[in-house]
Design a protein around this motif. Structure first.
Motif, PDB file in Angstrom:
ATOM      1  N   GLU A 131     -13.762 -15.985 -10.272  1.00 37.29           N
ATOM      2  CA  GLU A 131     -12.321 -15.956 -10.570  1.00 37.29           C
ATOM      3  C   GLU A 131     -11.872 -17.269 -11.234  1.00 37.29           C
ATOM      4  O   GLU A 131     -11.156 -17.249 -12.242  1.00 37.29           O
ATOM      5  CB  GLU A 131     -11.559 -15.732  -9.264  1.00 37.29           C
ATOM      6  CG  GLU A 131     -10.058 -15.875  -9.343  1.00 37.29           C
ATOM      7  CD  GLU A 131      -9.433 -15.861  -7.947  1.00 37.29           C
ATOM      8  OE1 GLU A 131      -8.637 -16.777  -7.659  1.00 37.29           O
ATOM      9  OE2 GLU A 131      -9.742 -14.953  -7.159  1.00 37.29           O
ATOM     10  N   LEU A 132     -12.297 -18.387 -10.679  1.00 38.41           N
ATOM     11  CA  LEU A 132     -11.915 -19.685 -11.249  1.00 38.41           C
ATOM     12  C   LEU A 132     -12.501 -19.876 -12.645  1.00 38.41           C
ATOM     13  O   LEU A 132     -11.805 -20.344 -13.558  1.00 38.41           O
ATOM     14  CB  LEU A 132     -12.375 -20.823 -10.328  1.00 38.41           C
ATOM     15  CG  LEU A 132     -11.555 -21.015  -9.065  1.00 38.41           C
ATOM     16  CD1 LEU A 132     -12.283 -21.924  -8.091  1.00 38.41           C
ATOM     17  CD2 LEU A 132     -10.170 -21.563  -9.389  1.00 38.41           C
ATOM     18  N   LEU A 133     -13.757 -19.525 -12.827  1.00 34.56           N
ATOM     19  CA  LEU A 133     -14.375 -19.672 -14.149  1.00 34.56           C
ATOM     20  C   LEU A 133     -13.681 -18.778 -15.171  1.00 34.56           C
ATOM     21  O   LEU A 133     -13.475 -19.184 -16.319  1.00 34.56           O
ATOM     22  CB  LEU A 133     -15.874 -19.367 -14.072  1.00 34.56           C
ATOM     23  CG  LEU A 133     -16.694 -20.393 -13.281  1.00 34.56           C
ATOM     24  CD1 LEU A 133     -18.116 -19.893 -13.065  1.00 34.56           C
ATOM     25  CD2 LEU A 133     -16.681 -21.746 -13.972  1.00 34.56           C
ATOM     26  N   ASP A 134     -13.274 -17.600 -14.746  1.00 31.51           N
ATOM     27  CA  ASP A 134     -12.531 -16.702 -15.633  1.00 31.51           C
ATOM     28  C   ASP A 134     -11.190 -17.335 -16.024  1.00 31.51           C
ATOM     29  O   ASP A 134     -10.811 -17.335 -17.194  1.00 31.51           O
ATOM     30  CB  ASP A 134     -12.312 -15.348 -14.948  1.00 31.51           C
ATOM     31  CG  ASP A 134     -11.587 -14.363 -15.837  1.00 31.51           C
ATOM     32  OD1 ASP A 134     -11.969 -14.225 -17.014  1.00 31.51           O
ATOM     33  OD2 ASP A 134     -10.629 -13.723 -15.350  1.00 31.51           O
ATOM     34  N   GLN A 135     -10.483 -17.906 -15.068  1.00 26.79           N
ATOM     35  CA  GLN A 135      -9.195 -18.554 -15.347  1.00 26.79           C
ATOM     36  C   GLN A 135      -9.340 -19.718 -16.321  1.00 26.79           C
ATOM     37  O   GLN A 135      -8.424 -20.030 -17.072  1.00 26.79           O
ATOM     38  CB  GLN A 135      -8.545 -19.051 -14.056  1.00 26.79           C
ATOM     39  CG  GLN A 135      -8.022 -17.959 -13.168  1.00 26.79           C
ATOM     40  CD  GLN A 135      -7.513 -18.494 -11.831  1.00 26.79           C
ATOM     41  OE1 GLN A 135      -7.532 -19.695 -11.574  1.00 26.79           O
ATOM     42  NE2 GLN A 135      -7.061 -17.590 -10.976  1.00 26.79           N
ATOM     43  N   LEU A 136     -10.499 -20.359 -16.306  1.00 26.47           N
ATOM     44  CA  LEU A 136     -10.754 -21.497 -17.182  1.00 26.47           C
ATOM     45  C   LEU A 136     -11.480 -21.093 -18.476  1.00 26.47           C
ATOM     46  O   LEU A 136     -11.978 -21.952 -19.199  1.00 26.47           O
ATOM     47  CB  LEU A 136     -11.545 -22.571 -16.430  1.00 26.47           C
ATOM     48  CG  LEU A 136     -10.739 -23.261 -15.331  1.00 26.47           C
ATOM     49  CD1 LEU A 136     -11.639 -24.064 -14.421  1.00 26.47           C
ATOM     50  CD2 LEU A 136      -9.656 -24.148 -15.934  1.00 26.47           C
ATOM     51  N   GLY A 137     -11.529 -19.784 -18.744  1.00 27.88           N
ATOM     52  CA  GLY A 137     -12.094 -19.296 -20.000  1.00 27.88           C
ATOM     53  C   GLY A 137     -13.608 -19.355 -20.068  1.00 27.88           C
ATOM     54  O   GLY A 137     -14.174 -19.442 -21.159  1.00 27.88           O
ATOM     55  N   LEU A 138     -14.271 -19.257 -18.913  1.00 33.32           N
ATOM     56  CA  LEU A 138     -15.730 -19.360 -18.893  1.00 33.32           C
ATOM     57  C   LEU A 138     -16.420 -18.125 -18.329  1.00 33.32           C
ATOM     58  O   LEU A 138     -17.594 -18.200 -17.950  1.00 33.32           O
ATOM     59  CB  LEU A 138     -16.149 -20.588 -18.070  1.00 33.32           C
ATOM     60  CG  LEU A 138     -15.855 -21.939 -18.694  1.00 33.32           C
ATOM     61  CD1 LEU A 138     -16.078 -23.046 -17.688  1.00 33.32           C
ATOM     62  CD2 LEU A 138     -16.708 -22.156 -19.928  1.00 33.32           C
ATOM     63  N   ALA A 139     -15.739 -17.001 -18.283  1.00 33.06           N
ATOM     64  CA  ALA A 139     -16.340 -15.795 -17.711  1.00 33.06           C
ATOM     65  C   ALA A 139     -17.649 -15.438 -18.407  1.00 33.06           C
ATOM     66  O   ALA A 139     -18.619 -15.045 -17.755  1.00 33.06           O
ATOM     67  CB  ALA A 139     -15.358 -14.625 -17.786  1.00 33.06           C
ATOM     68  N   ASP A 140     -17.698 -15.623 -19.712  1.00 33.21           N
ATOM     69  CA  ASP A 140     -18.899 -15.261 -20.471  1.00 33.21           C
ATOM     70  C   ASP A 140     -20.019 -16.302 -20.344  1.00 33.21           C
ATOM     71  O   ASP A 140     -21.135 -16.074 -20.791  1.00 33.21           O
ATOM     72  CB  ASP A 140     -18.562 -15.054 -21.949  1.00 33.21           C
ATOM     73  CG  ASP A 140     -18.013 -16.305 -22.610  1.00 33.21           C
ATOM     74  OD1 ASP A 140     -17.388 -17.132 -21.918  1.00 33.21           O
ATOM     75  OD2 ASP A 140     -18.216 -16.453 -23.838  1.00 33.21           O
ATOM     76  N   ARG A 141     -19.752 -17.437 -19.697  1.00 31.62           N
ATOM     77  CA  ARG A 141     -20.752 -18.496 -19.539  1.00 31.62           C
ATOM     78  C   ARG A 141     -21.122 -18.717 -18.065  1.00 31.62           C
ATOM     79  O   ARG A 141     -21.852 -19.636 -17.732  1.00 31.62           O
ATOM     80  CB  ARG A 141     -20.233 -19.820 -20.116  1.00 31.62           C
ATOM     81  CG  ARG A 141     -19.686 -19.742 -21.529  1.00 31.62           C
ATOM     82  CD  ARG A 141     -20.689 -19.335 -22.559  1.00 31.62           C
ATOM     83  NE  ARG A 141     -21.583 -20.458 -22.821  1.00 31.62           N
ATOM     84  CZ  ARG A 141     -22.669 -20.374 -23.578  1.00 31.62           C
ATOM     85  NH1 ARG A 141     -23.009 -19.246 -24.127  1.00 31.62           N
ATOM     86  NH2 ARG A 141     -23.421 -21.416 -23.766  1.00 31.62           N
ATOM     87  N   ALA A 142     -20.615 -17.863 -17.201  1.00 30.60           N
ATOM     88  CA  ALA A 142     -20.757 -18.051 -15.754  1.00 30.60           C
ATOM     89  C   ALA A 142     -22.204 -18.103 -15.281  1.00 30.60           C
ATOM     90  O   ALA A 142     -22.516 -18.796 -14.313  1.00 30.60           O
ATOM     91  CB  ALA A 142     -20.003 -16.946 -15.008  1.00 30.60           C
ATOM     92  N   ASP A 143     -23.097 -17.412 -15.952  1.00 35.25           N
ATOM     93  CA  ASP A 143     -24.500 -17.365 -15.527  1.00 35.25           C
ATOM     94  C   ASP A 143     -25.394 -18.311 -16.315  1.00 35.25           C
ATOM     95  O   ASP A 143     -26.616 -18.202 -16.273  1.00 35.25           O
ATOM     96  CB  ASP A 143     -25.026 -15.930 -15.607  1.00 35.25           C
ATOM     97  CG  ASP A 143     -24.349 -15.020 -14.585  1.00 35.25           C
ATOM     98  OD1 ASP A 143     -24.063 -15.496 -13.463  1.00 35.25           O
ATOM     99  OD2 ASP A 143     -24.087 -13.851 -14.911  1.00 35.25           O
ATOM    100  N   HIS A 144     -24.798 -19.251 -17.020  1.00 40.26           N
ATOM    101  CA  HIS A 144     -25.557 -20.214 -17.809  1.00 40.26           C
ATOM    102  C   HIS A 144     -25.779 -21.510 -17.026  1.00 40.26           C
ATOM    103  O   HIS A 144     -24.900 -21.954 -16.277  1.00 40.26           O
ATOM    104  CB  HIS A 144     -24.828 -20.546 -19.110  1.00 40.26           C
ATOM    105  CG  HIS A 144     -24.869 -19.437 -20.113  1.00 40.26           C
ATOM    106  ND1 HIS A 144     -24.152 -18.279 -19.975  1.00 40.26           N
ATOM    107  CD2 HIS A 144     -25.558 -19.327 -21.274  1.00 40.26           C
ATOM    108  CE1 HIS A 144     -24.381 -17.489 -21.001  1.00 40.26           C
ATOM    109  NE2 HIS A 144     -25.239 -18.097 -21.801  1.00 40.26           N
ATOM    110  N   LEU A 145     -26.934 -22.115 -17.250  1.00 42.63           N
ATOM    111  CA  LEU A 145     -27.223 -23.431 -16.697  1.00 42.63           C
ATOM    112  C   LEU A 145     -26.428 -24.476 -17.473  1.00 42.63           C
ATOM    113  O   LEU A 145     -26.087 -24.253 -18.644  1.00 42.63           O
ATOM    114  CB  LEU A 145     -28.719 -23.739 -16.792  1.00 42.63           C
ATOM    115  CG  LEU A 145     -29.647 -22.862 -15.955  1.00 42.63           C
ATOM    116  CD1 LEU A 145     -31.108 -23.169 -16.279  1.00 42.63           C
ATOM    117  CD2 LEU A 145     -29.380 -23.066 -14.464  1.00 42.63           C
TER     118      LEU A 145
END
Length: 189
Positions: A131-145
């Motif tokens: 949820e937080l990563l989505d709010q910060l525009g990172l939903a598409d990068r959530a599973d990246h190192l």
């Protein structure tokens, strides 16, 4: 009507590094009071003690003398009055100048870990991290190192991590330095 107590009240903070010829006074009798919900900025030239003050307020360093009350709790009065790790986990979110992400954990896992070490169930921690990563525009990068993220993306993961436990106080040392002006405004909002 009485004003609510400040979220942070610090008085007489002094911090000296080194001794003798190498002695540097980073803070001298610094005091401040910040109201709950207030956004405050520390301004000053490089070497003026801004980062030292933030790390002292974040209980990462201790002043030589002074008194600090955070969220109504006396945390320092000539000595540390609380367990610093526990208090930080429950009350303070800290965004460092560098993201300091764990390199072998994904963006989601970096945020999730902050909650799990604070006894949040893994499933609940993962949902909040996403949820937080989505709010910060990172939903598409959530599973990246972290190595696969830009500097600005890494900083947003660090911001999500600081927000994860819903702290009453967020301390940030140049949190938007790695972000463009539009993303910096979004993050601050």
């Amino acid at each position: 009507m009485n004003a609510p107590p400040p979220i942070v009240e610090a008085t007489g903070l002094t911090k000296t590094y080194g001794h003798g010829n190498t002695e540097v006074v980073a803070l001298r009798n610094a005091s401040l009071s910040i109201a709950r919900g207030q956004v405050s900025a520390l301004l000053g030239p490089s070497g003026s003690g801004k980062s030292t003050l933030l790390t002292i307020l974040g209980l990462i360093r201790h002043p030589d003398v002074g008194r600090i009350v955070i969220d109504g709790t006396l945390v320092f009065d000539g000595h540390l009055c609380v367990d610093a790790r526990t208090f930080r986990r429950n009350h303070i979110g800290f965004v460092f100048q560098k993201a300091n992400l764990i390199p072998f954990l994904t963006a989601t896992e970096n945020v999730q870990l902050a909650m799990e070490i604070n006894d949040t169930a893994p499933g609940k921690a993962r949902r909040r991290a996403i949820e937080l990563l989505d709010q910060l525009g990172l939903a598409d990068r959530a599973d990246h190192l972290p190595v696969k993220l830009s500097g600005g993306q890494q900083q947003r993961v660090a911001i999500a991590r600081a927000l994860a436990n819903r702290p009453s106080l967020i301390l940030a040392d140049e949190p938007t330095a790695a972000l463009d002006s539009v993303r910096g405004r979004q993050v601050m909002e």
